[in-house]
Design an enzyme around this catalytic site. Structure first.
Site: not given
Ligand code: BG6
Length: 483
Positions: A249, A340
């Site tokens: 990501h 978050r």
């Molecule tokens: C996922 C991970 O790819 O992305 C997770 O495996 C994580 O650990 C998640 O919580 C986060 O995604 P977002 O869209 O909530 O930021």
């Protein structure tokens, strides 16, 4: 004559968590908005669990009706009627032959010539079964592109655990499908503000001359979660935060922040530039890495007592090219932190000649908040309103919630599934891109796996280890003070 009319979406792993939480809701939202038409689409769930069509529908209804507002029950019921369930194992010839029979019958019922329809296979499955599932699809469930139909396969990370295992997986899938048929999802590429990055960078005059080492001091790409690995400890302990978040990501975001302008918006042109910037990343220096593990992580019974797995990491990447030499890209991700948030912070250099003596207040920054509450804002110094001639840090603020009140921002999965149906691979990871991403992180990951680098313990609900803030300061990041 061979008109392609009919679309079958096959969700493999239909009884699992990803399908329930992401895939089916995304399909439902596309249906609600008219992107999936009843007379055109059929959805098949496939998994090992023995379920009836209605059992699966009720599971999905339970999840969706709890999420969606009232007044949607009728639409939801219509959506659920599109779903059929086939049970079988992931390496069973019978199972996939039966699946193919069901899909073909549906295609015939839609007056589609055999072979001319569209088949989208969504693998909501652990990667260990990708090769066998793909082999079965290839053998029993393909459509003939020479008749105008297509078959596309959507897969999701983890694509391997390191360079070698990822390459092995790529080679296995590559023997079965062309790159044009494979859609590797990184759901960060479906987020609204990630998709905005190239527009902001390349459609605005004022960023063009500033976007380089002469003006930018450092760039942070940050992911924080305020919860731990609850319920996923087993998976997480094997992978850790670098494989879970940073190598995919955050690195994808880095590509879009740092790449050169593509020749055009064609997916291959964009992906060519992403690969180039990844190829310019220098080997990671161990002194530019801080790892953490939150206290209590090992209490999870699915996590090993001696686990060395980081749940937090700050890693500095350096891009050795004309635009970025000397600018640290600070990638930071952590679980069980104090908030978050996912954001990009582009911090500019100090203004030379500090006649207002305002340097201490902080620097210009462009902040792009991916979530929650999407926003872009620029921190800048202005005169403090009032009679005094003094300065303060303030913001030019584009908060999406205020500015685009009536626009519903689509979920990443919704957008990416629609791209798959449309055959647009721009927001999917190409095989060579994946390989370079693994090349960057594999040496570091191997050291962590070998226990040569230990995570520092941090309190859940904190900012992570203090050492990470020290590394940030050493890299040149200056904390700004708003008012
Ligand atoms: C996922 C991970 O790819 O992305 C997770 O495996 C994580 O650990 C998640 O919580 C986060 O995604 P977002 O869209 O909530 O930021």
């Amino acid at each position: 004559k061979h008109e392609v009319k009919c679309l079958s979406i096959i969700v493999l792993g239909a009884s699992g968590d990803l399908a329930k939480k992401k895939t089916f809701p995304a399909l439902f939202h596309l249906f609600q908005q008219g992107f999936l038409q009843e007379n055109d689409v059929h959805i098949f769930g496939y998994a090992r669990t023995k379920l009836s069509d209605d059992d699966l529908r009720e599971r999905i209804r339970g999840y969706l009706s709890h999420k969606s507002s009232s007044g949607q029950t009728e639409v939801l019921s219509r959506f659920l009627q599109l779903i059929k369930y086939v049970s079988g194992s992931y390496d069973s010839e019978d199972g996939f032959q039966l699946l193919n029979k069901e899909i073909s019958e549906h295609e015939i019922s839609k007056n589609s010539q055999p072979g001319t329809s569209r088949r989208l296979f969504y693998l909501a499955l652990p990667p260990s079964v990708y090769p066998s599932v793909c082999r079965m699809i290839r053998r029993y469930c393909m459509n003939q592109s020479d008749l105008g139909g297509w078959t596309r396969i959507v897969v999701e990370k983890p694509f391997g655990k390191d360079l070698k295992s990822a390459e092995d997986l790529s080679a296995q899938l590559g023997e079965l499908f062309d790159e044009q048929q494979l859609y590797r999802i990184d759901h960060y590429l479906g987020k609204e503000l990630v998709q905005n990055l190239l527009v902001v960078r390349f459609a605005n005059r004022f960023f063009l001359p500033l976007w380089n080492r002469d003006n930018i001091d450092n760039i942070q790409i940050v992911f924080r979660e305020d919860f731990g690995t609850e319920g996923r400890g087993g998976y997480f302990d094997e992978y850790g935060i670098i494989r879970d978040i940073i190598q995919n990501h955050l690195l994808q975001v880095l590509c879009l922040v740092a790449m050169e302008k593509p020749v055009s918006l064609k997916p291959e042109h964009i992906r060519d530039e992403k690969v180039k910037v990844l190829q310019s990343v220098l080997p990671i220096k161990l002194e530019e890495v801080v790892l953490g593990q939150y206290e209590g992580y090992k209490d999870d019974p699915t996590v090993s007592d001696s686990s060395n797995t980081p749940t937090f990491a700050t890693v500095i990447l350096r891009i050795d090219n004309e635009r970025w030499e000397g600018v640290p890209f600070i990638l930071k991700a952590g679980k069980a932190l104090n908030s978050r948030k996912a954001e990009i912070r582009v911090q500019f250099k100090d203004v030379p000649g500090d006649i207002f003596k305002c340097k201490k207040q902080g620097r210009n920054e462009l902040v792009i908040r991916l979530q929650p509450s999407e926003a872009m804002y620029m921190k800048l110094t202005v005169k403090k309103p009032g009679l005094e001639m003094s300065t303060i840090q303030s913001e030019l603020d584009l908060s999406y919630g205020l500015r685009y009140q009536n626009v519903k921002i689509p979920e990443a999965y919704e957008r990416l599934i629609l791209d798959t149906i449309r055959g647009d691979q721009q927001h999917f990871v190409r095989r060579d891109e994946l390989r370079v991403a693994w090349e960057i992180f594999t040496p570091l990951l191997h050291r962590i796996d070998a226990g040569q680098l230990k995570p520092i313990s941090y309190k859940p609900g904190s900012r992570g280890p203090a050492e990470a803030d020290e590394l940030l300061a050493k890299a040149g990041y200056v904390q700004t003070h708003g008012y």
